[in-house]
Scaffold this motif. Structure first.
Motif, PDB file in Angstrom:
ATOM      1  N   VAL A   8       0.841  -1.198   0.000  1.00 42.18           N
ATOM      2  CA  VAL A   8       0.000   0.000   0.000  1.00 42.18           C
ATOM      3  C   VAL A   8       0.877   1.250   0.000  1.00 42.18           C
ATOM      4  CG1 VAL A   8      -1.666   1.351   1.344  1.00 42.18           C
ATOM      5  CG2 VAL A   8      -1.967  -1.124   1.094  1.00 42.18           C
ATOM      6  N   VAL A   9       1.909   1.252   0.820  1.00 40.22           N
ATOM      7  CA  VAL A   9       2.820   2.396   0.892  1.00 40.22           C
ATOM      8  C   VAL A   9       3.464   2.631  -0.478  1.00 40.22           C
ATOM      9  CG1 VAL A   9       4.987   3.240   1.907  1.00 40.22           C
ATOM     10  CG2 VAL A   9       3.244   2.202   3.366  1.00 40.22           C
ATOM     11  N   GLU A  10       3.920   1.553  -1.104  1.00 43.47           N
ATOM     12  CA  GLU A  10       4.531   1.670  -2.441  1.00 43.47           C
ATOM     13  C   GLU A  10       3.546   2.256  -3.451  1.00 43.47           C
ATOM     14  OE1 GLU A  10       7.479   0.931  -4.304  1.00 43.47           O
ATOM     15  OE2 GLU A  10       8.318   1.202  -2.318  1.00 43.47           O
ATOM     16  N   GLU A  11       2.323   1.791  -3.396  1.00 47.63           N
ATOM     17  CA  GLU A  11       1.296   2.284  -4.312  1.00 47.63           C
ATOM     18  C   GLU A  11       1.039   3.779  -4.105  1.00 47.63           C
ATOM     19  OE1 GLU A  11      -3.473   1.818  -4.629  1.00 47.63           O
ATOM     20  OE2 GLU A  11      -2.355  -0.047  -4.471  1.00 47.63           O
ATOM     21  N   LYS A  12       0.914   4.169  -2.843  1.00 46.41           N
ATOM     22  CA  LYS A  12       0.636   5.569  -2.524  1.00 46.41           C
ATOM     23  C   LYS A  12       1.839   6.473  -2.781  1.00 46.41           C
ATOM     24  CE  LYS A  12      -3.515   4.770  -0.964  1.00 46.41           C
ATOM     25  NZ  LYS A  12      -4.696   5.233  -1.650  1.00 46.41           N
ATOM     26  N   ALA A  13       3.042   5.885  -2.828  1.00 47.12           N
ATOM     27  CA  ALA A  13       4.269   6.663  -3.017  1.00 47.12           C
ATOM     28  C   ALA A  13       4.593   6.897  -4.488  1.00 47.12           C
ATOM     29  CB  ALA A  13       5.443   5.961  -2.337  1.00 47.12           C
ATOM     30  N   GLN A  14       3.800   6.362  -5.387  1.00 46.15           N
ATOM     31  CA  GLN A  14       4.053   6.551  -6.816  1.00 46.15           C
ATOM     32  C   GLN A  14       4.152   8.043  -7.142  1.00 46.15           C
ATOM     33  OE1 GLN A  14       4.635   4.172  -9.238  1.00 46.15           O
ATOM     34  NE2 GLN A  14       4.730   2.832  -7.457  1.00 46.15           N
ATOM     35  N   GLY A  15       5.243   8.414  -7.797  1.00 45.85           N
ATOM     36  CA  GLY A  15       5.441   9.801  -8.194  1.00 45.85           C
ATOM     37  C   GLY A  15       6.050  10.675  -7.115  1.00 45.85           C
TER      38      GLY A  15
ATOM     39  N   HIS B 223       9.150  11.298  -4.270  1.00 47.15           N
ATOM     40  CA  HIS B 223      10.541  10.925  -4.012  1.00 47.15           C
ATOM     41  C   HIS B 223      10.712  10.680  -2.518  1.00 47.15           C
ATOM     42  CE1 HIS B 223      11.464  11.852  -8.109  1.00 47.15           C
ATOM     43  NE2 HIS B 223      11.015  13.089  -7.967  1.00 47.15           N
ATOM     44  N   VAL B 224      10.329   9.470  -2.101  1.00 47.58           N
ATOM     45  CA  VAL B 224      10.422   9.086  -0.691  1.00 47.58           C
ATOM     46  C   VAL B 224      11.509   8.026  -0.566  1.00 47.58           C
ATOM     47  CG1 VAL B 224       9.194   8.116   1.281  1.00 47.58           C
ATOM     48  CG2 VAL B 224       7.973   9.565  -0.342  1.00 47.58           C
ATOM     49  N   PRO B 225      12.508   8.274   0.278  1.00 45.14           N
ATOM     50  CA  PRO B 225      13.571   7.284   0.457  1.00 45.14           C
ATOM     51  C   PRO B 225      13.021   5.929   0.919  1.00 45.14           C
ATOM     52  CG  PRO B 225      14.204   9.376   1.441  1.00 45.14           C
ATOM     53  CD  PRO B 225      12.755   9.490   1.056  1.00 45.14           C
ATOM     54  N   GLU B 226      13.666   4.877   0.464  1.00 42.60           N
ATOM     55  CA  GLU B 226      13.242   3.516   0.781  1.00 42.60           C
ATOM     56  C   GLU B 226      13.149   3.293   2.296  1.00 42.60           C
ATOM     57  OE1 GLU B 226      11.681   0.025   0.008  1.00 42.60           O
ATOM     58  OE2 GLU B 226      12.259   1.425  -1.559  1.00 42.60           O
ATOM     59  N   GLU B 227      14.114   3.789   3.035  1.00 44.44           N
ATOM     60  CA  GLU B 227      14.110   3.585   4.488  1.00 44.44           C
ATOM     61  C   GLU B 227      12.897   4.255   5.148  1.00 44.44           C
ATOM     62  OE1 GLU B 227      17.110   7.107   6.036  1.00 44.44           O
ATOM     63  OE2 GLU B 227      17.965   5.221   5.320  1.00 44.44           O
ATOM     64  N   ASP B 228      12.445   5.353   4.596  1.00 47.90           N
ATOM     65  CA  ASP B 228      11.266   6.019   5.149  1.00 47.90           C
ATOM     66  C   ASP B 228       9.988   5.257   4.816  1.00 47.90           C
ATOM     67  OD1 ASP B 228      12.729   8.060   6.369  1.00 47.90           O
ATOM     68  OD2 ASP B 228      12.711   9.272   4.543  1.00 47.90           O
TER      69      ASP B 228
ATOM     70  N   PHE C 227       9.918   2.443   7.180  1.00 46.67           N
ATOM     71  CA  PHE C 227       9.566   2.913   8.520  1.00 46.67           C
ATOM     72  C   PHE C 227       8.063   3.097   8.660  1.00 46.67           C
ATOM     73  CE2 PHE C 227       8.868   6.304  11.646  1.00 46.67           C
ATOM     74  CZ  PHE C 227       9.507   5.758  12.745  1.00 46.67           C
ATOM     75  N   ILE C 228       7.429   3.690   7.649  1.00 52.14           N
ATOM     76  CA  ILE C 228       5.974   3.879   7.665  1.00 52.14           C
ATOM     77  C   ILE C 228       5.276   2.526   7.728  1.00 52.14           C
ATOM     78  CG2 ILE C 228       3.988   4.674   6.305  1.00 52.14           C
ATOM     79  CD1 ILE C 228       5.919   6.902   5.207  1.00 52.14           C
ATOM     80  N   ALA C 229       5.726   1.583   6.904  1.00 52.54           N
ATOM     81  CA  ALA C 229       5.126   0.243   6.902  1.00 52.54           C
ATOM     82  C   ALA C 229       5.316  -0.439   8.251  1.00 52.54           C
ATOM     83  CB  ALA C 229       5.725  -0.606   5.780  1.00 52.54           C
TER      84      ALA C 229
ATOM     85  N   VAL D 234      -1.359   7.415   5.589  1.00 49.72           N
ATOM     86  CA  VAL D 234      -0.199   6.919   4.848  1.00 49.72           C
ATOM     87  C   VAL D 234       0.252   7.985   3.853  1.00 49.72           C
ATOM     88  CG1 VAL D 234       0.607   5.200   3.182  1.00 49.72           C
ATOM     89  CG2 VAL D 234      -0.731   4.468   5.156  1.00 49.72           C
ATOM     90  N   GLU D 235      -0.699   8.560   3.135  1.00 46.22           N
ATOM     91  CA  GLU D 235      -0.359   9.618   2.183  1.00 46.22           C
ATOM     92  C   GLU D 235       0.252  10.825   2.900  1.00 46.22           C
ATOM     93  OE1 GLU D 235      -3.362   8.169   2.377  1.00 46.22           O
ATOM     94  OE2 GLU D 235      -4.072   7.644   0.382  1.00 46.22           O
ATOM     95  N   LYS D 236      -0.320  11.167   4.027  1.00 45.99           N
ATOM     96  CA  LYS D 236       0.182  12.299   4.812  1.00 45.99           C
ATOM     97  C   LYS D 236       1.631  12.037   5.251  1.00 45.99           C
ATOM     98  CE  LYS D 236      -1.342  15.084   8.739  1.00 45.99           C
ATOM     99  NZ  LYS D 236      -2.342  15.154   9.811  1.00 45.99           N
ATOM    100  N   ALA D 237       1.888  10.833   5.733  1.00 46.51           N
ATOM    101  CA  ALA D 237       3.244  10.478   6.169  1.00 46.51           C
ATOM    102  C   ALA D 237       4.212  10.509   4.991  1.00 46.51           C
ATOM    103  CB  ALA D 237       3.244   9.096   6.826  1.00 46.51           C
ATOM    104  N   LEU D 238       3.804   9.951   3.862  1.00 47.20           N
ATOM    105  CA  LEU D 238       4.679   9.967   2.683  1.00 47.20           C
ATOM    106  C   LEU D 238       5.016  11.386   2.270  1.00 47.20           C
ATOM    107  CD1 LEU D 238       3.010   7.099   0.653  1.00 47.20           C
ATOM    108  CD2 LEU D 238       5.387   7.127   1.477  1.00 47.20           C
TER     109      LEU D 238
END
Length: 94
Positions: free
Chosen positions: A18-25, A27-32, A35-37, A75-79
């Motif tokens: 879900v995080v990956e899907e919401k992060a499309q487009g 630039h969120v570092p992988e470690e972040d 962390f959210i997940a 999740v979107e807010k955190a991203l």
């Protein structure tokens, strides 16, 4: 303990997708993203384990619905807070 480890793995994978899907487009570092997940993994599994330890009283759907209300949009807010381009400009506490 085995059930707990299984739940952590299963839930992490689901939430991370879900995080990956919401992060499309974004630039969120992988470690972040991880962390959210992890944060939501521990919240979700912790609630499930408490429910199990409490004798599984109450409908599981009620627990899921309450959790859904709590995290809807977060999740979107955190991203957006962890976006690499935003972190340089404002910092994580803004």
């Amino acid at each position: 303990e085995q059930v707990e480890l299984y739940l952590y793995k299963l839930v992490h994978d689901l939430i991370y997708n879900v995080v990956e899907e919401k992060a499309q487009g974004l630039h969120v570092p992988e470690e972040d993203k991880a962390f959210i997940a992890d944060f939501y993994k521990y919240a979700f599994v912790g609630l499930m384990l408490d429910w199990i330890r409490g004798g599984m009283k109450g409908e599981p759907q009620v627990l899921i619905d309450r959790l859904s209300v709590l995290i809807r949009g977060d999740v979107e807010k955190a991203l957006n807070h962890y976006r690499a381009d935003q972190m340089k400009q404002s910092g994580p506490n803004d």
